[in-house]
Design a protein around this motif. Sequence first.
Motif, PDB file in Angstrom:
ATOM      1  N   SER A 117       0.816  -1.217   0.000  1.00 17.73           N
ATOM      2  CA  SER A 117       0.000   0.000   0.000  1.00 17.73           C
ATOM      3  C   SER A 117       0.850   1.268   0.000  1.00 17.73           C
ATOM      4  CB  SER A 117      -0.929  -0.020   1.217  1.00 17.73           C
ATOM      5  OG  SER A 117      -0.160  -0.245   2.383  1.00 17.73           O
ATOM      6  N   ARG A 118       1.979   1.205  -0.688  1.00 19.25           N
ATOM      7  CA  ARG A 118       2.793   2.427  -0.813  1.00 19.25           C
ATOM      8  C   ARG A 118       2.030   3.481  -1.588  1.00 19.25           C
ATOM      9  NH1 ARG A 118       9.017   1.884  -1.302  1.00 19.25           N
ATOM     10  NH2 ARG A 118       8.715   3.760  -2.543  1.00 19.25           N
ATOM     11  N   LYS A 119       2.008   4.684  -1.018  1.00 16.84           N
ATOM     12  CA  LYS A 119       1.270   5.790  -1.644  1.00 16.84           C
ATOM     13  C   LYS A 119       1.837   6.124  -3.036  1.00 16.84           C
ATOM     14  CE  LYS A 119      -2.048   7.644   0.956  1.00 16.84           C
ATOM     15  NZ  LYS A 119      -2.299   6.307   1.495  1.00 16.84           N
ATOM     16  N   ASP A 120       3.166   6.181  -3.138  1.00 14.18           N
ATOM     17  CA  ASP A 120       3.743   6.570  -4.432  1.00 14.18           C
ATOM     18  C   ASP A 120       3.437   5.529  -5.510  1.00 14.18           C
ATOM     19  OD1 ASP A 120       5.416   4.725  -3.218  1.00 14.18           O
ATOM     20  OD2 ASP A 120       7.278   5.658  -3.894  1.00 14.18           O
ATOM     21  N   SER A 121       3.509   4.232  -5.136  1.00 10.84           N
ATOM     22  CA  SER A 121       3.199   3.183  -6.099  1.00 10.84           C
ATOM     23  C   SER A 121       1.752   3.283  -6.565  1.00 10.84           C
ATOM     24  CB  SER A 121       3.447   1.799  -5.499  1.00 10.84           C
ATOM     25  OG  SER A 121       4.828   1.616  -5.269  1.00 10.84           O
ATOM     26  N   GLN A 122       0.855   3.552  -5.605  1.00 10.05           N
ATOM     27  CA  GLN A 122      -0.566   3.697  -5.965  1.00 10.05           C
ATOM     28  C   GLN A 122      -0.751   4.835  -6.963  1.00 10.05           C
ATOM     29  OE1 GLN A 122      -2.189   4.240  -2.047  1.00 10.05           O
ATOM     30  NE2 GLN A 122      -2.594   2.050  -1.756  1.00 10.05           N
ATOM     31  N   THR A 123      -0.050   5.943  -6.705  1.00  4.74           N
ATOM     32  CA  THR A 123      -0.154   7.092  -7.620  1.00  4.74           C
ATOM     33  C   THR A 123       0.331   6.721  -9.016  1.00  4.74           C
ATOM     34  OG1 THR A 123       0.317   8.509  -5.742  1.00  4.74           O
ATOM     35  CG2 THR A 123       0.483   9.526  -7.913  1.00  4.74           C
ATOM     36  N   TYR A 124       1.499   6.091  -9.093  1.00  4.43           N
ATOM     37  CA  TYR A 124       2.057   5.734 -10.403  1.00  4.43           C
ATOM     38  C   TYR A 124       1.130   4.780 -11.153  1.00  4.43           C
ATOM     39  CZ  TYR A 124       6.455   7.743  -8.702  1.00  4.43           C
ATOM     40  OH  TYR A 124       7.416   8.581  -8.213  1.00  4.43           O
ATOM     41  N   VAL A 125       0.589   3.809 -10.422  1.00  5.35           N
ATOM     42  CA  VAL A 125      -0.291   2.828 -11.065  1.00  5.35           C
ATOM     43  C   VAL A 125      -1.554   3.509 -11.597  1.00  5.35           C
ATOM     44  CG1 VAL A 125      -1.796   0.840 -10.596  1.00  5.35           C
ATOM     45  CG2 VAL A 125       0.600   0.802  -9.871  1.00  5.35           C
ATOM     46  N   ARG A 126      -2.079   4.434 -10.809  1.00  5.91           N
ATOM     47  CA  ARG A 126      -3.257   5.177 -11.272  1.00  5.91           C
ATOM     48  C   ARG A 126      -2.935   5.974 -12.537  1.00  5.91           C
ATOM     49  NH1 ARG A 126      -4.243   8.736  -7.218  1.00  5.91           N
ATOM     50  NH2 ARG A 126      -3.883   7.238  -5.575  1.00  5.91           N
ATOM     51  N   MET A 127      -1.758   6.601 -12.541  1.00  2.00           N
ATOM     52  CA  MET A 127      -1.349   7.376 -13.714  1.00  2.00           C
ATOM     53  C   MET A 127      -1.230   6.474 -14.950  1.00  2.00           C
ATOM     54  SD  MET A 127       1.453   9.796 -11.786  1.00  2.00           S
ATOM     55  CE  MET A 127       2.378  10.254 -13.198  1.00  2.00           C
ATOM     56  N   LYS A 128      -0.691   5.269 -14.745  1.00  2.17           N
ATOM     57  CA  LYS A 128      -0.523   4.340 -15.863  1.00  2.17           C
ATOM     58  C   LYS A 128      -1.863   3.900 -16.417  1.00  2.17           C
ATOM     59  CE  LYS A 128       3.992   2.923 -14.218  1.00  2.17           C
ATOM     60  NZ  LYS A 128       4.819   2.033 -13.406  1.00  2.17           N
ATOM     61  N   GLN A 129      -2.815   3.624 -15.501  1.00  2.34           N
ATOM     62  CA  GLN A 129      -4.144   3.194 -15.953  1.00  2.34           C
ATOM     63  C   GLN A 129      -4.872   4.286 -16.700  1.00  2.34           C
ATOM     64  OE1 GLN A 129      -5.836   1.378 -12.222  1.00  2.34           O
ATOM     65  NE2 GLN A 129      -6.190  -0.200 -13.767  1.00  2.34           N
ATOM     66  N   LYS A 130      -4.728   5.515 -16.195  1.00  2.00           N
ATOM     67  CA  LYS A 130      -5.389   6.637 -16.850  1.00  2.00           C
ATOM     68  C   LYS A 130      -4.786   6.837 -18.245  1.00  2.00           C
ATOM     69  CE  LYS A 130      -6.527  11.524 -16.431  1.00  2.00           C
ATOM     70  NZ  LYS A 130      -5.853  11.922 -17.685  1.00  2.00           N
ATOM     71  N   ALA A 131      -3.468   6.720 -18.321  1.00  2.00           N
ATOM     72  CA  ALA A 131      -2.786   6.885 -19.614  1.00  2.00           C
ATOM     73  C   ALA A 131      -3.294   5.863 -20.625  1.00  2.00           C
ATOM     74  CB  ALA A 131      -1.278   6.766 -19.425  1.00  2.00           C
ATOM     75  N   CYS A 132      -3.503   4.627 -20.163  1.00  2.00           N
ATOM     76  CA  CYS A 132      -4.050   3.581 -21.041  1.00  2.00           C
ATOM     77  C   CYS A 132      -5.422   3.990 -21.556  1.00  2.00           C
ATOM     78  CB  CYS A 132      -4.206   2.264 -20.275  1.00  2.00           C
ATOM     79  SG  CYS A 132      -2.673   1.364 -20.108  1.00  2.00           S
ATOM     80  N   ALA A 133      -6.291   4.372 -20.621  1.00  2.00           N
ATOM     81  CA  ALA A 133      -7.660   4.727 -20.995  1.00  2.00           C
ATOM     82  C   ALA A 133      -7.659   5.905 -21.975  1.00  2.00           C
ATOM     83  CB  ALA A 133      -8.454   5.071 -19.737  1.00  2.00           C
ATOM     84  N   ASP A 134      -6.804   6.903 -21.712  1.00  2.00           N
ATOM     85  CA  ASP A 134      -6.749   8.099 -22.558  1.00  2.00           C
ATOM     86  C   ASP A 134      -6.439   7.789 -24.009  1.00  2.00           C
ATOM     87  OD1 ASP A 134      -7.317   9.665 -20.435  1.00  2.00           O
ATOM     88  OD2 ASP A 134      -5.284  10.484 -20.169  1.00  2.00           O
ATOM     89  N   CYS A 135      -5.638   6.755 -24.238  1.00  2.00           N
ATOM     90  CA  CYS A 135      -5.277   6.512 -25.640  1.00  2.00           C
ATOM     91  C   CYS A 135      -5.992   5.293 -26.221  1.00  2.00           C
ATOM     92  CB  CYS A 135      -3.765   6.473 -25.831  1.00  2.00           C
ATOM     93  SG  CYS A 135      -2.995   5.008 -25.245  1.00  2.00           S
TER      94      CYS A 135
END
Length: 403
Positions: free
Chosen positions: A130-148
């Motif tokens: 439950s590392r906060k930074d890892s959660q943030t990065y993973v969320r960013m990656k998922q959003k990037a996928c959805a965006d494209c």
Amino acid sequence: MGSNVRSFFVNHGQTTTAADQKLSKVGSPCHLMPSNNSKKRPSSFILLIAYCFPVSDAFVWHSSTHRRIAKNQVLLYPHPITRPSLEMTAKDIDGKSVAESIRSELASKLASLPADVTSRPGLAVMLVGSRKDSQTYVRMKQKACADCGMVSFLEEYPKGEDVTEEMLLAKIRDWNEDEAVHGILVQLPLPKHIHEERILSEVDPKKDVDGLHPANTAKLFSTATHAGAVKLNWKDFTSIPFHIPCTPQGCIELLDRINDGQGIEIEGKNAVVIGRSNLVGMPVAMLLLHRNATITIVHSRTKNIESIIQQADIVVAAVGRANMVQASWLKPGCVVIDVGINSVDAPDTKRGYKLVGDVNYAEAKEVCEWITPVPGGVGPMTIAMLLRNTWNSWRRATGQMEG
Ligand SMILES: Nc1nc(=O)c2c([nH]1)NC[C@@H]1CN(c3ccc(C(=O)N[C@@H](CCC(=O)O)C(=O)O)cc3)C=[N+]21
């Protein structure tokens, strides 16, 4: 000024001696000009001193202001007149906008696929703990996928301590078999009791969009062609038939896109990589080597780290120590790629912290020619490269690309 004269010093006492020693270490011959005898000093020199000028590859060290000069440090400072291509302040390498254009290119390619192609690239992400930074990065990656227009899958194990290697391995085997999954990413770091290499080795190398499987690493660290008789083209990552780690790829992509897309020449340059991690230091050094740079990797046990970095035309900093690299360590006109993402307390900000790189950005900007800011430099490129790796993986799996 004789053409054989490569460096001048104005003697300001002890510090000059330090400067002298440091410069001779860098291999630059120097000529001392005593400032305590002002009669001997040509008047034009005074002006030049004020600018701290280089004569071709020679420098005058401006010590009279003592501004950026710490004890025992030498600042080699470019002069704008003798080096017209050099501006006094470095230009930012805008990773954010480069990443955005790569992402929108991918989005439009996906949007314009023929109607009969219904499959879409799929990225599966494993997040353990439950590392906060890892959660943030993973969320960013998922959003990037959805965006494209890509699909993403997330498998979360919030109670990292209860997780066993077998559970993770089983999930990875599932994904290896799953035709909707073209890329698998295990967010690092994993909890201490999990054997990282064992997990990463289970990922199908074809789906290893992080490029961390030993089979992909071995290919990156080899001079073999892997493509039959065809020589690999290291100027076009999309043509490389195996996965390369995202952050290192992003660093090279930035070097190739600065200067209005002209890029800078890597071949023949001295490149110094600071740090030797599997994720960044070692692979980025290999990529620079494949592009015919002369590489040096420096690390915590390196002696004379400053004088080695002072010879670098290209500096890639990837150690994770806030503001470690000082301006006085940099050669004027060099290019700095700062991979470090360090959070430091900033009570007056909304988040309570801010991100800084491994390089003392404000100072370095006065010495180098190009520099990546943090945030907004390498970070966004990492995500763009992850999307591109996933896209390539999908194209290979669906027979739309050779290799
Ligand atoms: N298997 C694995 N693969 C990774 O690629 C991986 C990983 N594990 N573990 C952690 C690091 C870190 N990482 C970043 C990605 C994007 C930004 C990024 O976009 N940063 C923004 C700022 C983000 C913010 O403001 O918090 C920027 O620099 O502008 C940063 C860091 C991927 N990593």
